[in-house]
Design a protein around this motif. Sequence first.
Motif, PDB file in Angstrom:
ATOM      1  N   VAL A  13       0.833  -1.201   0.000  1.00 59.30           N
ATOM      2  CA  VAL A  13       0.000   0.000   0.000  1.00 59.30           C
ATOM      3  C   VAL A  13       0.871   1.255   0.000  1.00 59.30           C
ATOM      4  N   ILE A  14       1.947   1.258   0.791  1.00 56.60           N
ATOM      5  CA  ILE A  14       2.847   2.409   0.853  1.00 56.60           C
ATOM      6  C   ILE A  14       3.442   2.703  -0.525  1.00 56.60           C
ATOM      7  N   ILE A  15       3.941   1.660  -1.187  1.00 53.02           N
ATOM      8  CA  ILE A  15       4.553   1.851  -2.508  1.00 53.02           C
ATOM      9  C   ILE A  15       3.514   2.280  -3.535  1.00 53.02           C
ATOM     10  N   ALA A  16       2.344   1.657  -3.516  1.00 50.42           N
ATOM     11  CA  ALA A  16       1.287   2.005  -4.476  1.00 50.42           C
ATOM     12  C   ALA A  16       0.841   3.455  -4.294  1.00 50.42           C
ATOM     13  N   VAL A  17       0.716   3.884  -3.057  1.00 52.51           N
ATOM     14  CA  VAL A  17       0.297   5.262  -2.782  1.00 52.51           C
ATOM     15  C   VAL A  17       1.381   6.245  -3.220  1.00 52.51           C
ATOM     16  N   PHE A  18       2.638   5.910  -2.937  1.00 53.10           N
ATOM     17  CA  PHE A  18       3.740   6.819  -3.291  1.00 53.10           C
ATOM     18  C   PHE A  18       3.810   7.053  -4.795  1.00 53.10           C
ATOM     19  N   TYR A  19       3.814   5.964  -5.572  1.00 51.63           N
ATOM     20  CA  TYR A  19       3.912   6.121  -7.020  1.00 51.63           C
ATOM     21  C   TYR A  19       2.579   6.546  -7.632  1.00 51.63           C
ATOM     22  N   GLY A  20       1.486   6.005  -7.100  1.00 49.78           N
ATOM     23  CA  GLY A  20       0.181   6.328  -7.664  1.00 49.78           C
ATOM     24  C   GLY A  20      -0.243   7.769  -7.446  1.00 49.78           C
ATOM     25  N   LEU A  21       0.091   8.332  -6.273  1.00 48.85           N
ATOM     26  CA  LEU A  21      -0.355   9.683  -5.946  1.00 48.85           C
ATOM     27  C   LEU A  21       0.717  10.752  -6.115  1.00 48.85           C
ATOM     28  N   ILE A  22       1.982  10.346  -6.085  1.00 50.55           N
ATOM     29  CA  ILE A  22       3.041  11.355  -6.084  1.00 50.55           C
ATOM     30  C   ILE A  22       3.987  11.240  -7.287  1.00 50.55           C
ATOM     31  N   ALA A  23       4.729  10.146  -7.374  1.00 44.69           N
ATOM     32  CA  ALA A  23       5.870  10.082  -8.295  1.00 44.69           C
ATOM     33  C   ALA A  23       5.561   9.555  -9.682  1.00 44.69           C
TER      34      ALA A  23
ATOM     35  N   LEU B  49       1.011  13.254  -8.829  1.00 41.14           N
ATOM     36  CA  LEU B  49       1.231  14.690  -8.684  1.00 41.14           C
ATOM     37  C   LEU B  49       2.382  15.232  -9.529  1.00 41.14           C
ATOM     38  N   VAL B  50       3.536  14.573  -9.505  1.00 39.05           N
ATOM     39  CA  VAL B  50       4.715  15.084 -10.200  1.00 39.05           C
ATOM     40  C   VAL B  50       4.595  14.816 -11.694  1.00 39.05           C
ATOM     41  N   ARG B  51       4.704  15.863 -12.491  1.00 39.87           N
ATOM     42  CA  ARG B  51       4.519  15.772 -13.942  1.00 39.87           C
ATOM     43  C   ARG B  51       5.577  16.603 -14.663  1.00 39.87           C
ATOM     44  N   VAL B  52       5.754  16.319 -15.939  1.00 44.98           N
ATOM     45  CA  VAL B  52       6.586  17.166 -16.794  1.00 44.98           C
ATOM     46  C   VAL B  52       5.679  18.244 -17.385  1.00 44.98           C
TER      47      VAL B  52
ATOM     48  N   THR C 172       7.684   8.180 -17.754  1.00 43.50           N
ATOM     49  CA  THR C 172       8.509   7.654 -16.664  1.00 43.50           C
ATOM     50  C   THR C 172       9.111   8.746 -15.795  1.00 43.50           C
ATOM     51  N   ASN C 173       8.784  10.005 -16.070  1.00 42.01           N
ATOM     52  CA  ASN C 173       9.352  11.125 -15.313  1.00 42.01           C
ATOM     53  C   ASN C 173      10.879  11.080 -15.274  1.00 42.01           C
ATOM     54  N   CYS C 174      11.478  10.637 -16.384  1.00 44.23           N
ATOM     55  CA  CYS C 174      12.936  10.476 -16.409  1.00 44.23           C
ATOM     56  C   CYS C 174      13.682  11.796 -16.564  1.00 44.23           C
ATOM     57  N   GLY C 175      13.036  12.798 -17.142  1.00 45.03           N
ATOM     58  CA  GLY C 175      13.679  14.094 -17.318  1.00 45.03           C
ATOM     59  C   GLY C 175      14.547  14.202 -18.557  1.00 45.03           C
TER      60      GLY C 175
ATOM     61  N   PHE D 194       9.769  21.117 -18.148  1.00 45.80           N
ATOM     62  CA  PHE D 194      10.250  21.274 -16.774  1.00 45.80           C
ATOM     63  C   PHE D 194       9.374  20.416 -15.855  1.00 45.80           C
ATOM     64  N   TYR D 195       9.884  20.105 -14.679  1.00 46.10           N
ATOM     65  CA  TYR D 195       9.074  19.388 -13.699  1.00 46.10           C
ATOM     66  C   TYR D 195       8.092  20.354 -13.052  1.00 46.10           C
ATOM     67  N   THR D 196       6.891  19.865 -12.843  1.00 48.67           N
ATOM     68  CA  THR D 196       5.861  20.677 -12.206  1.00 48.67           C
ATOM     69  C   THR D 196       4.908  19.755 -11.463  1.00 48.67           C
ATOM     70  N   PHE D 197       3.829  20.326 -10.953  1.00 47.77           N
ATOM     71  CA  PHE D 197       2.798  19.534 -10.304  1.00 47.77           C
ATOM     72  C   PHE D 197       1.544  19.516 -11.168  1.00 47.77           C
TER      73      PHE D 197
END
Length: 273
Positions: A72-82, A201-204, A243-246, A258-261
């Motif tokens: 759940v921790i990993i799913a929430v981190f990547y699903g909601l944030i990264a 949340l984190v997007r290009v 993949t938010n690789c940049g 650029f990275y944004t939200f």
Amino acid sequence: MSSNKYLILRRISQITILGLYLGGNYFGWKVLQGNLSASKLFGVIPLSDPYAVIQMFLAGALLGTDVIIGAVIIAVFYGLIAGRAFCSWVCPVNIFTDIANWIRVKSGLHKEEKRISFPRSVRYWFLALGLLLSPILGVPAFEFVSPVSITHRGIIFGMGLGWSVILAIFLFDLFVVKNGWCGHICPLGAFYSLISRPVSLVRVGYDLKKCTECMECKRVCPEVQVLRMIGKENKPVLSGECTNCGRCIDVCPEGALFYTFRFKKSGGDKDAH
């Protein structure tokens, strides 16, 4: 002006994570212990691969509370944030596929490649196949043969035959399909694409006004289909397949990427989503 800022940061991230796992397993460091399938952060916080945990559940395994909490921790981190950042900032296989792609470009192989029809949707079929086979075989089907897990465990505990898996992926990406494994086959990447698609949340971000449409971003992007807004719309990349690789940010000479939200207003738009 183009740079390698995020490439360097990604390599630091991947190597640091591997180093912490090595330190945890060989020297008793308490930062990260275990492997990418199941581990402990600071000796207390459980972390588990949610796709592996789902397969284990379907295979009939009894799951401990810590394993479920970790998933759940990993799913929430990547699903909601990264978003799908695991694929470019954590996964050790990415290092080898990036090297294969670099050799393709430097050697000119990318100019001579045959246009092989290999849809990216195949990875979602492999995702479903892993879930379907797990209860039939009574084992977590993909986890049992996962190059990601094999590579990570091999680097920590000794590769053995794991080198043959890495070599196969490397040669496939080098001679057959650009970004073949990560971009077309890997079901773990497909899983993170699905869970991060709705709200991560984190997007290009993209500023149409700054863009000169040089298309350098599309040249380097491993998931070029996510950049469909280039030259058309002033909006961030919202696809879960990013993949938010940049890479696109590194090569953009005008700073239009650029990275944004996800919900941050940018470039004069009334809304960024």
